[in-house]
Design an enzyme around this catalytic site. Structure first.
Site, PDB file in Angstrom:
ATOM      1  N   HIS A 119     -16.056 -75.727  14.697  1.00  0.00           N
ATOM      2  CA  HIS A 119     -16.524 -75.620  16.086  1.00  0.00           C
ATOM      3  C   HIS A 119     -15.969 -76.765  16.917  1.00  0.00           C
ATOM      4  O   HIS A 119     -15.547 -76.575  18.062  1.00  0.00           O
ATOM      5  CB  HIS A 119     -18.055 -75.636  16.128  1.00  0.00           C
ATOM      6  CG  HIS A 119     -18.689 -74.674  15.195  1.00  0.00           C
ATOM      7  ND1 HIS A 119     -19.804 -74.960  14.456  1.00  0.00           N
ATOM      8  CD2 HIS A 119     -18.337 -73.422  14.843  1.00  0.00           C
ATOM      9  CE1 HIS A 119     -20.117 -73.931  13.697  1.00  0.00           C
ATOM     10  NE2 HIS A 119     -19.238 -72.989  13.913  1.00  0.00           N
ATOM     11  N   ASP A 132     -20.982 -72.856  22.001  1.00  0.00           N
ATOM     12  CA  ASP A 132     -20.406 -71.875  21.083  1.00  0.00           C
ATOM     13  C   ASP A 132     -21.491 -70.871  20.702  1.00  0.00           C
ATOM     14  O   ASP A 132     -22.629 -70.954  21.178  1.00  0.00           O
ATOM     15  CB  ASP A 132     -19.786 -72.569  19.855  1.00  0.00           C
ATOM     16  CG  ASP A 132     -20.716 -73.543  19.174  1.00  0.00           C
ATOM     17  OD1 ASP A 132     -21.836 -73.140  18.828  1.00  0.00           O
ATOM     18  OD2 ASP A 132     -20.335 -74.719  18.979  1.00  0.00           O
ATOM     19  N   ALA A 166     -18.465 -65.203   6.546  1.00  0.00           N
ATOM     20  CA  ALA A 166     -18.566 -65.137   8.009  1.00  0.00           C
ATOM     21  C   ALA A 166     -17.732 -63.978   8.567  1.00  0.00           C
ATOM     22  O   ALA A 166     -17.750 -62.888   8.024  1.00  0.00           O
ATOM     23  CB  ALA A 166     -18.187 -66.488   8.633  1.00  0.00           C
TER      24      ALA A 166
END
Length: 480
Positions: free
Chosen positions: A19, A118, A385
């Site tokens: 991130h 995010d 993910a």
């Protein structure tokens, strides 16, 4: 232009190196190219930043483009268990960080006109309302982001578990998604993680815009659908990528034996193998991958980690040394054909090196973009993910990758198939076609970011919205 007349954006980055990388690059672009003032809040999950986080924070501080503020970690043990899935855990962290963030934003001058988070950070959008800021959500790749925006529709339409569906999931603008390829939070509707995922999708729809780390040429069909199809909630969509970590060689990487070795190899002859900071293979899969590489007779650099404890038997005596899981005699037999690395490797430097010709990757979006922007085709190896969706896109829609017949999350990929995939990317005509395609995309991505390019223009439009909001805020403060 002084700070008072610039749009002031707050970027809040949830925990994790992945991130931080793209959030920092977004902030740098907004400052350097679009005259923003940016305050960058880093949220940590534990008291000390990880080595990767520390390096990124130090680099950002040194560049002095952003005002970087590291927030103290919060305790979420009363809300989620120690083994809670990452989506549940990180959204809980971001929910609990709100009072500290509020205190950090309150004294900022000039008052921020926009907040960017995010996808894990949507809980802090409540704070934006208190300060009359525009609210933006910055996502990674287009397909997973489209799924997040569309999931409130799927939640109502689909009966039972997603995995039990006989037909692929239909998301406008995307190829049909096999039920087993959906992101982890959708695998069990009875769990808290599923509800959190649907909630995040709903919160994104209420934002003032969704930023996507892609560009128009790479995702034209999906972006068009996200902007035009009612099912996505009519939220403005800005393609602002490709935003990847800029190569700033450290002293360590300048002196790297890996780069010295690469300098001696033929152009586009080396396969780079890495599964990201969290990716690990089973002991059996490490063995098969080693044999596949050996049989392919291709040059390689392999970043190898030991299997997770649940995948390795404690009784076999091999312990935590990753090299112990390689086949007997492997390193002797390959000689100077390949290098096995058990520590950190300078990925950006390796992928951009002229000798690198392929990337066997877990398909995290940051790594995928780095590969594309280095002109390097891929062997996909998705592990968790959104990586399965990314792998499908790269192989079947974009045409810059090959993928195994069996998903690595479903079973062991055998050495023969590994050899075949590696040869296909590195030396077969199909690999040459993929290399030509990925080099076209590299040029396209570079053009998108320069003045007049699609991503540059998207950020300029966002900057105008922020300036308009700043002017309206000023009028409210001054009064009639």
């Amino acid at each position: 232009m002084d700070n008072a007349s610039k749009p002031h954006a707050v970027i809040v980055s949830s925990p994790g190196v992945g991130h931080l990388v793209c959030n920092l690059e977004l902030g740098n672009r907004l400052v350097a190219d679009h005259n923003f003032h940016v305050t960058f809040f880093v949220v940590l999950e534990s008291p000390g930043a990880s080595p990767g986080e520390s390096q990124l924070i130090q680099s950002a501080t040194t560049r002095k483009l952003l005002h970087v503020v590291v927030l103290p970690p919060v305790d979420v043990s009363g809300e989620v268990g120690p083994n809670a899935p990452i989506f549940t855990r990180l959204t809980a962290v971001m929910r609990e960080i709100r009072p500290i963030l509020r205190s950090g934003i309150s004294p900022l001058k000039p008052s921020p006109t926009a907040i960017i988070v995010d996808v894990f950070g949507t809980p802090v959008l409540d704070v934006a309302d208190e300060f009359h800021m525009l609210k933006y959500v910055f996502g990674t790749s287009a397909w997973p982001l489209a799924l997040m925006l569309y999931v409130p529709i799927l939640d109502k339409e689909i009966e039972g578990e997603y995995l039990d569906q006989k037909e692929p999931l239909r998301i406008p603008g995307c190829m049909a998604v096999r039920p087993e390829d959906v992101v982890n939070p959708l695998l069990d509707r009875t769990k808290q993680e599923y509800n959190m995922f649907v909630q995040v999708g709903s919160e994104m729809r209420k934002s003032d815009g969704v930023l996507v780390n892609t560009w128009e040429d790479l995702d034209a069909t999906t972006l068009k659908a996200m902007r035009e199809e009612e099912g996505f909630g009519s939220v403005p969509v800005y393609a602002v990528g490709p935003l990847i970590k800029q190569i700033e060689p450290s002293e360590a990487s300048k002196k790297s034996d890996l780069l010295d070795w690469l300098d001696q190899q033929p152009i586009e002859s080396v396969l780079y193998i890495s599964f990201g900071s969290l990716g690990v293979l089973s002991a059996q899969q490490i063995t098969e991958l080693a044999w596949g590489l050996e049989q392919s007779q291709q040059r390689f650099i392999w970043v190898l980690r030991p299997p997770s404890k649940r995948d390795s038997s404690e009784e076999d005596g091999r312990g935590n040394d990753a090299l112990n899981y390689l086949p007997d005699g492997f390193r002797h037999r390959i000689g100077n054909l390949g290098i096995v690395v058990t520590q950190w490797a300078p990925q950006s430097d390796i992928l951009s090196h002229r000798s690198t010709g392929g990337f066997l990757s877990h398909c995290g979006w940051n790594s995928s973009l780095e590969s594309i922007m280095s002109g390097v085709p891929m062997v996909t190896w998705p592990l968790y993910a959104e990586q399965k969706m990314n792998a499908t896109k790269l192989a079947e829609e974009v045409g810059v990758a090959v993928r195994p017949k069996i998903a690595p999350t479903k079973g062991v990929v055998g050495r023969e198939e590994i050899e075949m995939m590696v040869r296909k990317v590195m030396e077969d005509p199909e690999g040459k076609a993929m290399r030509a395609r990925v080099k076209e995309l590299k040029i396209s991505g570079e053009k998108a970011l320069v003045e007049g390019g699609s991503s540059f223009n998207a950020m300029s439009h966002m900057a105008k919205q922020c300036l308009i909001n700043a002017m309206s805020q000023s009028q409210i403060v001054k009064g009639p």
